[in-house]
Every structure is written in C-alpha cells, then in structure tokens.
Scaffold this active site. Structure first.
Site, PDB file in Angstrom:
ATOM      1  N   HIS A   1      -5.081 -33.514  17.204  1.00  0.00           N
ATOM      2  CA  HIS A   1      -3.999 -34.355  17.704  1.00  0.00           C
ATOM      3  C   HIS A   1      -2.851 -33.515  18.247  1.00  0.00           C
ATOM      4  O   HIS A   1      -1.725 -33.988  18.349  1.00  0.00           O
ATOM      5  CB  HIS A   1      -3.516 -35.290  16.592  1.00  0.00           C
ATOM      6  CG  HIS A   1      -4.615 -36.192  16.132  1.00  0.00           C
ATOM      7  ND1 HIS A   1      -4.891 -37.397  16.725  1.00  0.00           N
ATOM      8  CD2 HIS A   1      -5.560 -36.021  15.177  1.00  0.00           C
ATOM      9  CE1 HIS A   1      -5.934 -37.947  16.143  1.00  0.00           C
ATOM     10  NE2 HIS A   1      -6.364 -37.124  15.199  1.00  0.00           N
TER      11      HIS A   1
ATOM     12  N   GLU B   1      -4.914  -6.875  14.601  1.00  0.00           N
ATOM     13  CA  GLU B   1      -4.413  -5.560  14.189  1.00  0.00           C
ATOM     14  C   GLU B   1      -5.575  -4.557  14.223  1.00  0.00           C
ATOM     15  O   GLU B   1      -5.366  -3.360  14.409  1.00  0.00           O
ATOM     16  CB  GLU B   1      -3.785  -5.604  12.786  1.00  0.00           C
ATOM     17  CG  GLU B   1      -2.884  -4.407  12.514  1.00  0.00           C
ATOM     18  CD  GLU B   1      -2.018  -4.541  11.274  1.00  0.00           C
ATOM     19  OE1 GLU B   1      -0.786  -4.647  11.404  1.00  0.00           O
ATOM     20  OE2 GLU B   1      -2.565  -4.523  10.154  1.00  0.00           O
TER      21      GLU B   1
ATOM     22  N   GLU C   1      10.452  -4.721   4.692  1.00  0.00           N
ATOM     23  CA  GLU C   1      10.568  -6.110   4.231  1.00  0.00           C
ATOM     24  C   GLU C   1      10.285  -6.205   2.735  1.00  0.00           C
ATOM     25  O   GLU C   1      11.004  -6.861   1.975  1.00  0.00           O
ATOM     26  CB  GLU C   1       9.566  -7.008   4.978  1.00  0.00           C
ATOM     27  CG  GLU C   1       9.839  -7.189   6.453  1.00  0.00           C
ATOM     28  CD  GLU C   1       9.172  -6.127   7.321  1.00  0.00           C
ATOM     29  OE1 GLU C   1       8.889  -5.015   6.802  1.00  0.00           O
ATOM     30  OE2 GLU C   1       8.945  -6.404   8.518  1.00  0.00           O
TER      31      GLU C   1
ATOM     32  N   GLY D   1      -4.934  -2.141   4.923  1.00  0.00           N
ATOM     33  CA  GLY D   1      -4.132  -3.279   4.464  1.00  0.00           C
ATOM     34  C   GLY D   1      -4.812  -4.615   4.735  1.00  0.00           C
ATOM     35  O   GLY D   1      -4.885  -5.483   3.879  1.00  0.00           O
TER      36      GLY D   1
ATOM     37  N   LYS E   1       0.842  -1.198   0.000  1.00  0.00           N
ATOM     38  CA  LYS E   1       0.000   0.000   0.000  1.00  0.00           C
ATOM     39  C   LYS E   1       0.882   1.256   0.000  1.00  0.00           C
ATOM     40  O   LYS E   1       0.693   2.165  -0.785  1.00  0.00           O
ATOM     41  CB  LYS E   1      -0.904  -0.036   1.239  1.00  0.00           C
ATOM     42  CG  LYS E   1      -1.820   1.144   1.362  1.00  0.00           C
ATOM     43  CD  LYS E   1      -2.794   0.927   2.505  1.00  0.00           C
ATOM     44  CE  LYS E   1      -3.543   2.207   2.800  1.00  0.00           C
ATOM     45  NZ  LYS E   1      -4.543   2.066   3.829  1.00  0.00           N
TER      46      LYS E   1
ATOM     47  N   LYS F   1       9.097  -0.849  13.962  1.00  0.00           N
ATOM     48  CA  LYS F   1       9.677  -0.596  12.638  1.00  0.00           C
ATOM     49  C   LYS F   1      10.765   0.474  12.751  1.00  0.00           C
ATOM     50  O   LYS F   1      11.841   0.354  12.177  1.00  0.00           O
ATOM     51  CB  LYS F   1       8.604  -0.055  11.677  1.00  0.00           C
ATOM     52  CG  LYS F   1       7.566  -1.044  11.239  1.00  0.00           C
ATOM     53  CD  LYS F   1       6.675  -0.387  10.174  1.00  0.00           C
ATOM     54  CE  LYS F   1       5.461  -1.209   9.860  1.00  0.00           C
ATOM     55  NZ  LYS F   1       4.478  -0.516   9.044  1.00  0.00           N
TER      56      LYS F   1
END
Ligand code: F6P
Length: 814
Positions: A656, A625, A483, A539, A477, A776
């Site tokens: 399990h 978020e 990253e 986002g 966006k 960040k």
C-alpha cells in the site's frame, strides 16, 4: 599456443587457459608425501624415492630431488603438494613435514618452471577419463578433487563437519586407528555415499594408500592407483585435454567475435586479466542479447514444468527462482561464470581461514562462529573453534544468570531491562534478531537498542526504565566508535545518577562485547564482564558472535544454539553443493544476472512476516557495506556495476506504499519475497491472507495484465494504458516452514554467502569498509567547531562553512 583448463597447478589457474611454454619437452614429476618423496621423469620407467618426514624442509627436498634425478633430463617440474595450493603456490604449511613451504621459491631452487598442485588433485588428474569425476584420496587425511569437463576443482571436503568431528577424522588414518577397520569401512561407505549424493559425479575414484584396506568398493566407485599421480603431473604440462576441450573459447577468440550481438540494456563490458572469466562474461552478454523480447509469459507458456523445475531446496529452505527472466542456458552460463571466477577455491579459502580480506590482511571466519565443537579452523597457527565455544559457554552462563534473576544489580535487584548500545553491525544484527525472535523471548524482560548519536534515541530508550533493574551491553568491535562511546558515557551517567553515584555500580550494570580489552577496561568495565570476539569477525557478520549477547539473553542459550545450527546447515550446503543446486550461489548469481545483465540497479527485500521488520535494514548493511565498492582486489576501477541498492519493508504494508512503482514504474525492481508456511500466532484466516498476498504479488509482477485483458474488462481507450501492467518483472520467493531460531540462522547465512558469491564475481573485497571512514574523520573535525564558544575559523568549502555557521546560529536561537 594455449593449454586447456587443467594446464596449471592451482585451483583457480587450473580453470583458466594458460599459455604453454613451447619448449617443455620433458617433465620431472615430484610427488611429495608425508613418508616419502617420489619422482619420475618423461621417458623414465622406474620411479625413485627418498624418505621425507616431519623435518623435511623445501630446500632439502629440492636438493635431494636434484641429486636423485641427476642423470635425468627435464626442463620443467610438476609437484604434488600435501596441502592447499592457490594460484600455483602452497598457502598453508603441510602438517606432516617441516616448515618453510609457504613462500618458498621453487622455480629458483629447481632452476626451471615449476607447476604446483595439491597432491590429491594431481592424482585425480592422472585418473581422469572425462565427464565429471570425484576423486577421494584415503590416506593420512581425506584428499578430494572434482574434475568436471576438464576443469579441476581441488577441494577440502575432508574438513567438513561430520558426526562429532569432520569427515577426515573418521575416514583418515586417525579414524582407522581409533575405530578399527570394520567401523572405518562403514564410515568410508557412508562418507562416499554422502559426497556422491551431494556432488553427483559420473565417475568416482577412490585413491590413496588405504583404499586397499576396503573389502569391497562402494557402488559405482573404482580404485585409483598411486602411480596416477605421475600421470597427472605429466598432464599438467600437456597442451591438450585428454577428454574434452573446455566449453568456453579463450579470451582472444571471444574478443575477436565481432559478429556477436551487442550487449543488452544495462549489461556491461568486463575484461579482467584472467581469461576464462572474461569469456564467461561475454557469453552471458551475448546470451542476454539473444533473450531480448522474451517475456516471462513466454517462458512459462513454453515450459509447463518451469515453476517446479526452477526451484532449489536445502536444509528446509525453498527457493523459487522461476520468475526470473532466465533459461536453463542462463543458469549454465552463470555457473560457468562462477567456476571461471574461482568461486569454489574462494569458498574453500574462506572456510580454511585464509586472509581473504586482503586490504585489512584478515581472515573472514564468521563460519567459525557456528562451527561444531571439535572442528578445526586454523588462524595464524591456532585453532579458533575452541575459543568460539569458550565464549559461547561464557555467554550462556551469563544469560542464564540474568534471565533467572541470579545476576543482581547494584542495589540487589534482578535485571529486568537490557539495553544494547552499539551501531552498524553491533546494532543491526542484534535488533533484527531480537525482533525476529521476539516470540521466543522472555516477555517479562524489556529489550531496547540504542545506536544513533541523536540524544533523543537514548532518552526515549531509557524513558521509563528503572536504573536498578537495567543492564547495558556496550557492543563495539573496536570500542572506539563515536556514537557508541558517547551513548555508553550517557548510559553510565544515567545509571550512576539513578543508583546514588557509586562508581562500583558500573560492574553490575555494564558488560562489554568487544575485541578491544584495553579500551573496555579504560571505560571502567571489568574485563571479567567482557565477552570477546576477534578481528576475523566482520561487524556485519557478527550477530552470532558475542555481539548476539542481547539475543541470547532474550531467547535463552538453547534457542541461540538452534540459530547457530541453522547457520551451520547453510554453511555446509554452500560448501558442498554443486552451484546449480546451491541456494546461496544461485541466489548470488541471479543477483549478478539482474544487476549486470538485466540493468536493474536495486533489489527490494520483502519479508511477509512482521517479526522480520528489521530484516531489510539488516540486509542493507550486509549487502551494501560488503559489496558497495568500485575498486577490484588488484586496486583497479571495477568495470562493472557492483552492489545494487537494497531496500524494503515487510509485506503487506509495502503493497500500500511503494509497490505501485514495482508494478508499473519506469525502473525494474527485482524482488525477494520471504514467507513462512505457518504463522507463529495463528489467528483466524490472517495467515492464509498474508500468504495469498505474497503469492499474488509475484504472480502479478511476472504476468501482469495485458491491454486485451484490460479492454475486456471494459476500460475505455484512454484509460486502458493506465491500467495495463506489463509484467515480466523478476522475483525470487524464499519459503520456509516457520520463523524459528534455526530458520533465521538459515536465512541470514543464505544472504551472507550470496553476498560472498557476488563479491567473488565482482572481484572486490567484500569484507572491508574504507568508505565509511572519511565521514567519521570529518565529523570529528566539525564537532569542536560546532561546540566552540567563540566563532571558529572555518576552512571547509563554502557550503560546509555556511552550514556550520547556520547550525551554530540555530543552536543558539533554540
Ligand atoms: O560503519 C562502519 C562500521 O565499522 C561497521 O562496519 C561496524 O559494524 C560499525 O561501524 C560499528 O563498529 P564497532 O562495532 O567497532 O563499534
């Protein structure tokens, strides 16, 4: 003295008890319309009016009114406004008058207290005789208001999609002119029937100027009278309701109820300033306390039809919520809480494109991404729906070219591999949707998703791919996310290395999805190869925007559009259905019940379909978020627990692994089981076994196994307690026919609106994510410290300093 529920001029405030100004003796009612402004005051018999029209400003309106009413006495004003009103203030300019109405100070201009209400709501209030009444105003547009037990809900049903446009386009004046009286009458009959079926009012009033153009009234409807607008205006200042008192006592009364039982384990006190909501919260606390000791076994035993009754269904989605520790009274009180929290008004505000993401001053319009062509949603004066469809068409054109091999790589080869690079909402939605719809994808193509800045992910994703056949979709966006940018640069290097180093190759092997055209072109991607979306798409709410480009390439435009239709079906249901039958509202309210009243701090999302393996991860971002906030819209610390922690895995694998804790652990873990009646890959008896497992789990959790049952099986005294499953563990089961693109859209929309419902109850901004920013920023500071050739001067805390030194040593040692 306190007035009743409808003693105010706005959607939300109408539901709260507002102190009456005792000195109000005479009221001047002003009904502002597109062709005239009409006025009447207490004690007067003759109304007066003057022309309005498209140039009328609020300043001129007030001075004309004051002139016309110069010989009348009044000490308060009620005003019916031809547009949406929130908290007693117009929030959008009227389309048929001049500008300047939003933000205008009517109190100062009139020189006395003013209550403003939507014009349809004012007329509805004047027509109200008690119970639940739907008011539809057939005028230039379609006004709509619901009054239930004295609680007024102004609505904007006219903007809901209908046929190729909206209700208003067919039954408003434009519809009458375009289609003629005959067709208009049949559309009116159809629209009224639909709304009556959805909202189930006891009384339906058709008002507005065009009601006289109907030959006969639809069944169980009565005609309203425009003069009722004045009656409604006077009622706005009345101290008592004409029909019933509101169901909940005002705050102070409840606050003083010292004899009320103590809150149940895990319940929390809530004292926001708006009165009705606090009362509703306390009523739930008291109710929760009164339910202590009731086991799901008791609830099912006492009501043999519970399993059929406590279910809801819409658009092919079936929700069984009977295995929650609730009664009909719980539901009634939860719905009351939703109403008192202004949920209806806030839903409308979202759908209308108001800037409800207040900390970022943005509209929240993922619903526009699936609105039909021809719908109209205005943001900053512009209809955004045509832009949405233009991007969808561009995506479809591109997807078809890639899928058919028409889009060629730099060396003339067709694209066979698509790698989406993005993180958070720019990854989780696309990867979840790709996995979910794999059965519908082009199996000749390979799809990979790179999100993590860990280089191993990129290396593994591209390991055996041929750059000549590989297309990268850089999805971000902001186009600044660390990253994504690092991975995008590595992808460009990888691509250019494999294609002989010619920079022109980027144009054929890279496309971008972003709101940031400048950064996209700085990166070297031709803006012609950029697929746009907008700041009003969050986002985590973006998988059906251009962020879903990889999904569209994988499954093709038709399947993508089918998915959008699924989303839309639930959007329409959420907007129109009453809360006790409204899947997302019910789901959200049950979540509030479990979290805030039953003390369960987590939720397990358990899809019984391996194609939904990434759905729990997707839900984690969507829910946490969005609602992982402890500050209310007003900036105060939230006094109640907000988002629970979501986690999960597909069944039967989870059985399990961690289900042991769900069955017998010390914490209660409410579960959402998700299953489909049909398998996409029928194979022997596999599907029956899968379904048997999901049904068995919810049964086991609810009813457990008693000590007597364990002993009857021969367990010894010391072993028996280990084998007892106490049951009474809550779950929802969501059932659909099969996992199709449409059913995926419905499932996601169900959770999106459930999250919205909860955000409204907790009074938080579900659409910002400030908490993510700090980490960040700190990472950006640490990067050069790790990379420095010389020993950096470290000024963090002693732990971080030490860890950085250690990491540097280890890196050097490797
Ligand atoms: O992690 C925070 C966040 O802003 C998410 O909300 C978003 O989905 C993600 O980062 C990716 O952001 P962008 O699409 O701008 O790269």
């Amino acid at each position: 003295m306190r007035a009743t529920s409808f003693a105010d001029g706005s959607g939300r405030a109408l539901r709260d008890e507002i102190p009456i100004t005792p000195s109000v003796q005479s009221v001047l009612v002003v009904d502002v319309g597109g062709s005239s402004v009409k006025i009447l005051a207490t004690g007067q018999n003759e109304r007066r009016s003057f022309f309005s029209g498209p140039t009328l400003t609020p300043g001129r309106m007030v001075s004309e009114v004051k002139k016309l009413a110069g010989d009348w006495c009044y000490d308060a004003v009620s005003m019916g406004y031809p547009g949406p009103v929130v908290d007693g203030r117009p929030v959008a300019e009227p389309y048929n008058l001049g500008r300047g109405w939003v933000g205008f100070d009517f109190r100062a201009a009139f020189g006395c207290p003013v209550k403003i209400v939507n014009d349809a709501a004012m007329q509805a209030l004047g027509s109200y005789k008690g119970g639940k009444m739907l008011f539809l105003g057939l005028g230039t547009g379609l006004g709509s208001t619901l009054i239930a037990d004295g609680v007024v809900e102004p609505m904007e049903l006219g903007h809901l999609p209908y046929k190729k446009r909206t209700y208003e386009d067919y039954v408003g004046r434009a519809g009458l002119i375009r289609h003629g009286k005959k067709r208009w009458r049949s559309d009116v009959a159809d629209v009224v029937a639909r709304l009556v079926a959805a909202l189930e009012p006891g009384d339906t009033v058709l008002g507005g100027g065009n009601v006289k153009k109907l030959k006969t009234l639809p069944p169980r409807c009565r005609a309203g009278d425009n003069a009722n607008a004045f009656r409604g205006g006077f009622r706005l200042w009345e101290a008592t309701a004409p029909a019933r008192e509101p169901r909940l006592a005002p705050n102070d009364a409840l606050a003083g109820s010292k004899g009320a039982p103590p809150p149940a384990r895990g319940s929390q006190s809530f004292s926001p300033p708006s009165t009705g909501k606090a009362a509703a919260w306390r009523a739930l606390e008291a109710h929760c306390a009164s339910m202590q000791g009731l086991h799901l076994r008791d609830l099912f035993r006492d009501d043999p039809s519970r399993g059929e009754r406590m279910t809801a269904e819409a658009a092919g989605v079936f929700l069984d919520y009977s295995k929650n520790r609730i009664t009909d009274e719980t539901l009634r009180l939860l719905v009351e809480l939703a109403e008192r929290s202004g949920l209806r008004t806030k839903i409308e505000a979202m759908f209308r494109g108001e800037k409800i993401n207040v900390t970022e001053n943005r509209a929240v319009l993922h619903v526009a991404l699936r609105a039909p062509k021809g719908a109209s949603i205005i943001v900053d004066g512009e209809n955004v729906v045509p832009q949405v469809h233009a991007v969808l068409d561009k995506m479809a054109h591109f997807a078809c070219r890639v899928r058919s091999g028409q889009w060629r790589g730099h060396s003339g080869e067709p694209i066979r591999n698509v790698v989406n690079i993005g993180i958070g909402g720019s990854d989780l939605g696309p990867v979840m949707a790709y996995e979910a719809l794999k059965a519908y994808s082009d199996r000749a193509m390979t799809f990979r998703f790179v999100s993590n800045v860990d280089g191993s992910e990129f290396i593994e994703a591209t390991r055996e791919l041929d750059p000549a056949h590989t297309l990268f979709i850089i999805s971000s966006k902001t186009f600044t996310t660390l990253e994504t940018m690092v991975n995008a640069r590595s992808a460009r290097d990888w691509s250019l290395r494999g294609l002989g180093g010619d920079a022109r190759a980027v144009a054929k092997h890279f496309v971008a999805v972003s709101t940031n055209a400048e950064k996209v072109s700085e990166f070297g991607i031709d803006p012609a190869n950029m697929f746009e979306f907008w700041d009003w798409v969050g986002g985590r709410y973006s998988m059906e925007s251009a962020i879903g480009l990889s999904t569209m390439v994988a499954v093709g435009p038709d399947n993508f559009r089918a998915m959008l239709e699924g989303f839309r079906a639930i959007d329409e249901h959420f907007r129109a259905a009453r809360f006790d039958r409204n899947l997302p509202a019910l789901h959200g309210l049950l979540g509030v019940w479990r979290n805030n009243f039953c003390g369960a701090p987590t939720v397990a999302a358990l899809p019984y379909d391996c194609y939904l393996k990434r759905f729990p991860a997707y839900l984690q971002q969507l829910t946490m978020e969005s609602n992982g906030k402890h500050v209310t819209l007003e900036g105060a610390r939230a006094k109640v627990r907000t988002s629970p922690i979501y986690w999960g895995e597909p069944g039967t694998n989870g059985q399990h692994s961690f289900y042991q804790l769900i069955h017998q652990g010390a914490e209660i873990v409410p579960c959402d089981f998700i299953a489909f009646g049909q398998s996409l890959n029928p194979l022997g008896r596999h599907h029956e076994m899968l379904l048997a497992n999901v049904l068995a789990q919810s049964e086991a959790l609810a009813f457990g196994k008693t000590r007597e049952e364990v002993e009857a099986e021969g367990a010894s005294d010391w072993l028996a307690p280990h084998r007892v499953c106490e049951g009474d563990r809550p779950s929802n089961t969501i059932l659909m026919d099969r996992l199709t693109p449409a059913s995926l859209g419905k499932l996601v929309a169900l959770y999106e609106h459930s999250v919205f419902t909860q955000g409204v109850i907790w009074d938080i901004d579900s659409f910002d994510q400030w908490g993510v920013e700090l980490g960040k920023i700190l990472a950006r500071r640490i990067i050069p410290e790790l990379e420095s050739k010389t020993e950096p001067e470290l000024t963090h805390d002693s732990s971080t300093n030490n860890l950085i030194r250690r990491a540097r040593e280890l890196a050097g040692a490797s």
